[in-house]
Write a protein that holds these residues in place. Structure first.
Motif, PDB file in Angstrom:
ATOM      1  N   TYR A  91       1.018   7.546 -11.160  1.00  0.00           N
ATOM      2  CA  TYR A  91       1.485   7.039  -9.861  1.00  0.00           C
ATOM      3  C   TYR A  91       1.022   5.599  -9.631  1.00  0.00           C
ATOM      4  O   TYR A  91       1.039   5.100  -8.505  1.00  0.00           O
ATOM      5  N   GLY A 112       1.772   7.562  -3.838  1.00  0.00           N
ATOM      6  CA  GLY A 112       1.204   8.049  -5.096  1.00  0.00           C
ATOM      7  C   GLY A 112       0.139   9.096  -4.855  1.00  0.00           C
ATOM      8  O   GLY A 112       0.128  10.149  -5.494  1.00  0.00           O
ATOM      9  N   VAL A 113      -0.755   8.827  -3.913  1.00  0.00           N
ATOM     10  CA  VAL A 113      -1.834   9.782  -3.640  1.00  0.00           C
ATOM     11  C   VAL A 113      -1.244  11.094  -3.107  1.00  0.00           C
ATOM     12  O   VAL A 113      -1.638  12.190  -3.527  1.00  0.00           O
ATOM     13  N   ASP A 122      -8.204   2.555  -5.911  1.00  0.00           N
ATOM     14  CA  ASP A 122      -7.063   2.711  -4.987  1.00  0.00           C
ATOM     15  C   ASP A 122      -7.244   3.970  -4.147  1.00  0.00           C
ATOM     16  O   ASP A 122      -7.085   3.955  -2.927  1.00  0.00           O
ATOM     17  N   VAL A 123      -7.578   5.028  -4.857  1.00  0.00           N
ATOM     18  CA  VAL A 123      -7.645   6.322  -4.165  1.00  0.00           C
ATOM     19  C   VAL A 123      -8.834   6.330  -3.197  1.00  0.00           C
ATOM     20  O   VAL A 123      -8.746   6.841  -2.083  1.00  0.00           O
ATOM     21  N   LEU A 183      -2.021   4.500  -9.908  1.00  0.00           N
ATOM     22  CA  LEU A 183      -3.271   4.526  -9.139  1.00  0.00           C
ATOM     23  C   LEU A 183      -4.473   4.409 -10.062  1.00  0.00           C
ATOM     24  O   LEU A 183      -4.464   4.946 -11.174  1.00  0.00           O
ATOM     25  N   ASP A 217       3.239   2.285  -1.824  1.00  0.00           N
ATOM     26  CA  ASP A 217       3.373   2.926  -3.133  1.00  0.00           C
ATOM     27  C   ASP A 217       2.118   3.717  -3.487  1.00  0.00           C
ATOM     28  O   ASP A 217       2.181   4.802  -4.054  1.00  0.00           O
ATOM     29  N   LYS A 218       0.970   3.121  -3.143  1.00  0.00           N
ATOM     30  CA  LYS A 218      -0.296   3.818  -3.426  1.00  0.00           C
ATOM     31  C   LYS A 218      -0.400   5.080  -2.559  1.00  0.00           C
ATOM     32  O   LYS A 218      -0.822   6.141  -3.024  1.00  0.00           O
ATOM     33  N   ASP A 234       0.811  -1.207   0.000  1.00  0.00           N
ATOM     34  CA  ASP A 234       0.000   0.000   0.000  1.00  0.00           C
ATOM     35  C   ASP A 234       0.854   1.270   0.000  1.00  0.00           C
ATOM     36  O   ASP A 234       0.375   2.320  -0.396  1.00  0.00           O
TER      37      ASP A 234
END
Ligand code: TPP
Length: 934
Positions: free
Chosen positions: A100, A64-65, A106-107, A102, A60-61, A58
């Motif tokens: 990213y 990314g966000v 995910d977001v 995503l 990376d996510k 998670d």
């Protein structure tokens, strides 16, 4: 190390490290990080084992966000819909979730806190927060502030953008009033279009929101206790601003359109021309409940786009400077709020914009922040942005000066008002410039007689079908059931009716009757007493040479200071050199309660190391300004090295001076010829401002001038440029040859402010600054006065023998006096024309009449024949003596360049010139005479 979460440096390694610390000891990380990790699934094995950490999937996510949120804040403006005509924004990959790794799910599954800021607090998850952030940064406003270096300002701007709490207590915008204003703006233009078809008015249509935005800023300024708001703007929308912001009566504007001709005589005098309606200025007091809330000023300006910028800044600076007490001026920033309106083609294109922006934070120039608005109609005459600038935005130049920028869609009134509010709030908070890029369009051609379809056919088809912002806003209010459906049209009709009645009842002869200035000049101050009591001069001299206790003067300055100390000891010894006479003049002017501002490149020391108006302690570098500390002073003194600019630097001083022409404002060029970088300021403001707008200036220009073999540059301050435009109603021009003459000239200028303010151009010496022939005595300063024509002292006893009367000006006169040939040339008298304009005809007559045997009059000059004063003087001399005596020219022949490029060549020609004055028959040496360059 600080274990808080820094969203601006997020990366997965950093998060993992932080998370490991949290797992090991939750108290080892900062509360925000604790809160952030609290909902994470606990890993079955500690991360330190080296196995794949389950939560890293998670991370990376998460990263990314966070990075997506950061990108939206930084580059969201690239995806903002700021073009009313619907040109899609350029966008940027950094704004796409896919960049990213995503997707939406995910977001959605991540916490809103990852996004940070006020929006995250109001959102249930990261997706909502990101959407809210896009609403802020990529809707009809583009916040462009990433280039701001100071974290405090960035944080404020972010808060202002995301929270809207920039203006506590927030006063809601009045939507009905906004519609009323937009209706006035639109109806006025359409009315003019209908009744004065094809007449140039540089319509505002397409950037109509400028008027309500100015309303907002000015009222905000009034609420914040600003005394004035000063607006600088070019032609676009100016009539509308005059009518609705400056309250210039509709009748007067219409009368100007009718231009009845009652006010003019067939052959106009030499002092007044007036100007076209869209260059005129105005001022207006806006009343509060009991007293004036704020005064709004719009100074006149020429067609030359952006030239008003430094002038307006100078006016604002003058308004903010309180100068009635000795010392440095006290600055009162709330005296005025400068607002500058720019064009989208002229802002990046005209160099004076950069010069002016560069002044915005300089001591002596800063005005505690200007609000800039680019009325961006996406065209410059016929030139599209792709041909007009090398930058994405019209506003990009401002980034280098760290000015925050908002791009805003001119069809979204709410966004425009928000932009105006943020701009003002930022200015109030940080006292710095702010820029609004108001992106609209131009409904008609460049002017109303112009056909835009020739060059932009597709664009103009689109514009033709595009609703006005008034219509858009009216429809919005109707759809929100805020006004009745019929009301917007009714409002239009009412406004039209009002204008129609004014036009029907117009008597243009009456409405247009602005009293035409006579242009009379008052000569009575000329010859008025400018001398200063010898005792006072000695006391002033002592004061200017004093330094505070413990101050270490540079050793190398001791000798000249000693010279200055001794120069006033004996009444008749000519020991007072140029710079000392200048300092004494300034000191005495200060003691007469006249404030002084002096600027120019390196003026504090003086280009020729002659002035030293600011001393620097040799041990600690601390500055000391004697003229701010002399006990005799009764007004403020300011001296500032200017930035390396001529156009903006001179424009600024002109503006400073016209705000209050009773202050002595002096601008010195480094070398005289550099003034031509500011030629447009000279032509458009200094020389003609009075004739066009009755704008009175008493500005002094000091232009080092004189042929010393330094080459085509640094020799000539190009007197011809001034003389060509000089009349006794617009300029005083002097090329004086003694320290005392300079002393009296400055005092004369300071004494003439009330009766007859006129700009003064002085050609000043370089090598002659310390020349013994230029030095003057205490008696010269304490008994003399300004003398426009200096007769030849060498010919006093032998006037009857003189056959050739040579008139000349400036350094050549000194060279002639120095010449060995002088003493034997009894038939030649050299008379110095110290004042070139107003031309001293009577004085020349008087001198001439004392030479009964003269059989020729000669004008001698160092400059080539097509330069210098010859073309100006010749017809005047013909007028004076042409029917009695031949008039001859001695000097270099015509040339495209002001002087030779070699010292020895100069010396040869200078010698020939002097010989020609005293002998006859010699010719100047030129390359085509076979002369080798030395
Ligand atoms: C210094 C200068 N150069 C040229 C012109 C001629 N001119 C008048 S308006 C214009 C285009 C200006 O475009 P922009 O800055 O976008 O202002 P707009 O008229 O579109 O509002 C030009 C080139 C001028 N007025 N001033």
């Amino acid at each position: 190390m600080d274990y808080s979460i820094n969203f601006s440096i997020l990366n997965s390694g950093y998060i993992a490290e932080l998370y490991d610390r949290f797992l090991a000891d939750p108290m080892s990380v900062e509360p925000a990080a604790r809160k952030f990790f609290k909902d994470w699934p606990t890993p079955s094995e500690p991360a330190s084992t080296g196995k794949v950490h389950p939560s890293l999937i998670d991370v990376d996510k998460i990263v990314g966000v966070a990075n997506l949120a950061q990108a939206i804040r930084s580059f969201g403006h690239l995806a903002a819909h700021i073009d009313p005509l619907g040109m899609p924004p350029t966008g940027d990959p950094s704004l796409e979730p896919a960049t990213y790794g995503l997707d939406e799910a995910d977001v959605l599954n991540l916490p809103a806190s990852l996004v940070g800021g006020p929006k995250s607090r109001q959102s249930g998850n990261a997706l909502e927060a990101i959407q809210a952030l896009r609403q802020v940064y990529s809707s009809t406003i583009g916040f462009d502030y990433e280039h701001i270096r100071l974290p405090e300002e960035r944080a404020w701007l972010r808060e202002a953008a995301e929270n809207g709490n920039y203006r506590p207590p927030a006063i809601p915008m009045d939507p009905i009033r906004l519609l009323e204003r937009l209706t006035k703006v639109e109806v006025f233009e359409q009315f003019l279009n209908r009744f004065f078809p094809g007449k140039t008015r540089f319509s505002i249509e397409g950037v109509d929101m400028l008027v309500p935005m100015l309303d907002e800023i000015i009222i905000d300024a009034g609420d914040a206790d600003f005394c004035t708001a000063a607006i600088g703007m070019g032609h676009r929308g100016r009539l509308n601003v005059l009518a609705h912001i400056l309250s210039k009566p509709y009748a007067q504007i219409m009368a100007e359109f009718k231009d009845p001709g009652n006010n003019y005589t067939a052959i106009h005098g030499n002092s007044w021309t007036g100007d076209v309606k869209y260059h005129k200025g105005a001022s207006r007091a806006i009343l509060g409940e009991e007293e004036i809330k704020i005064v709004v000023i719009l100074p006149a300006n020429p067609s030359h786009l952006e030239l008003i910028n430094p002038v307006l800044s100078g006016m604002a600076r003058a308004a903010q400077s309180v100068v009635d007490a000795p010392g440095t001026p006290r600055v009162f920033p709330k005296a005025t709020l400068p607002i500058q309106i720019h064009g989208d083609a002229s802002f990046p294109g005209e160099g004076i914009v950069a010069e002016s922006l560069n002044m915005s934070r300089l001591p002596g120039y800063q005005t505690s922040g200007t609000i800039h608005i680019i009325t961006n109609n996406q065209l410059g005459y016929t030139t599209p942005p792709s041909q007009g600038r090398s930058t994405l935005y019209a506003s990009d130049l401002a980034k280098g000066f760290e000015i925050p920028i908002i791009h805003v869609n001119a069809d979204d009134p709410q966004a425009c008002i928000e932009a105006a509010r943020i701009a003002f709030a930022y200015r109030l908070r940080f006292q710095k410039d702010f820029l609004i890029d108001l992106v609209g369009y131009r409904r008609y051609g460049h002017n109303e007689g112009d056909e835009p379809g020739f060059t932009q056919p597709v664009l103009y088809e689109k514009i033709e079908n595009h609703p006005t912002v008034r219509k858009i806003w009216a429809d919005h209010l109707v759809s929100q059931i805020m006004v009745e459906e019929s009301w917007p049209d009714k409002l239009m009709q009412e406004n039209n009716q009002e204008l129609k009645e004014i036009l029907d009842n117009l008597s243009p002869e009456k409405e247009n009757l602005i009293p035409q200035p006579t242009g009379q000049i008052h000569k009575d101050h000329i010859g008025s007493s400018t001398h200063v009591d010898a005792g006072l001069l000695q006391a002033l001299n002592q004061s200017i040479l004093e330094v505070p206790e413990g101050f270490t003067v540079n050793r190398k300055l001791e000798r000249p200071r000693q010279r200055w100390r001794n120069a006033l000891l004996k009444i008749d010894e000519p020991l007072i050199e140029w710079a000392q006479a200048e300092t004494l003049a300034l000191a005495s002017i200060l003691s007469d309660r006249v404030a002084i501002r002096m600027t120019g490149q390196d003026v504090e020391r003086g280009t020729f190391s002659q002035r030293h108006a600011v001393l620097h302690d040799a041990v600690n570098g601390q500055a000391y300004i004697p003229l701010q500390n002399i006990p005799q002073a009764r007004a403020a003194f300011e001296i500032q090295n200017s930035p390396l600019s001529e156009a903006a630097a001179l424009g600024f001083e002109y503006g400073y001076n016209i705000f209050d022409s009773s202050r002595l404002v002096i601008w010195e060029a480094q070398y005289g010829d550099f003034f031509n970088n500011a030629q447009s300021i000279i032509d458009e403001f200094i020389v003609s401002g009075k004739a066009k707008w009755e704008q009175k200036s008493s500005l002094v220009l000091l232009l080092p001038h004189g042929y010393e073999g330094q080459g085509p540059n640094h020799s000539s301050a190009r007197p011809e440029r001034f003389l060509q435009q000089a009349l006794e109603t617009n300029l005083r021009i002097a090329n004086c040859t003694t320290a005392a003459q300079y002393f009296h000239l400055l005092r004369l200028q300071a004494g003439s402010f009330k009766k007859d303010p006129l700009p003064l151009v002085v050609f000043t010496p370089k090598s002659l600054l310390r020349h013994p022939r230029v030095a003057s005595s205490l008696r010269d300063l304490s008994e003399g006065s300004w003398i426009p024509i200096l007769d030849d002292p060498a010919s006093t006893d032998q006037k009857g023998a003189v056959r050739r009367l040579v008139l000349c000006s400036g350094k050549l006169a000194v060279d002639l006096a120095d010449s060995e040939a002088r003493s034997n040339a009894h038939e030649v008298a050299v008379v110095r024309v110290e004042q070139l304009c107003p031309f001293p005809s009577e004085e020349i007559q008087r001198v001439l009449s004392q030479y009964p045997a003269v059989d020729e009059v000669v004008w001698a000059q160092e400059e080539p024949e097509n330069m210098g004063a010859w073309a100006y003087i010749q017809p005047k001399l013909v007028n004076l003596v042409g029917n009695q005596l031949p008039i001859r020219y001695i000097g270099r022949s015509v040339s495209p360049s002001p002087s030779e490029g070699s010292l020895s060549w100069h010396q040869i020609n200078q010698k020939v010139l002097i010989d020609q004055v005293f002998k006859s028959g010699l010719k100047m040496l030129e390359p085509d005479h076979g002369m080798q360059r030395g």
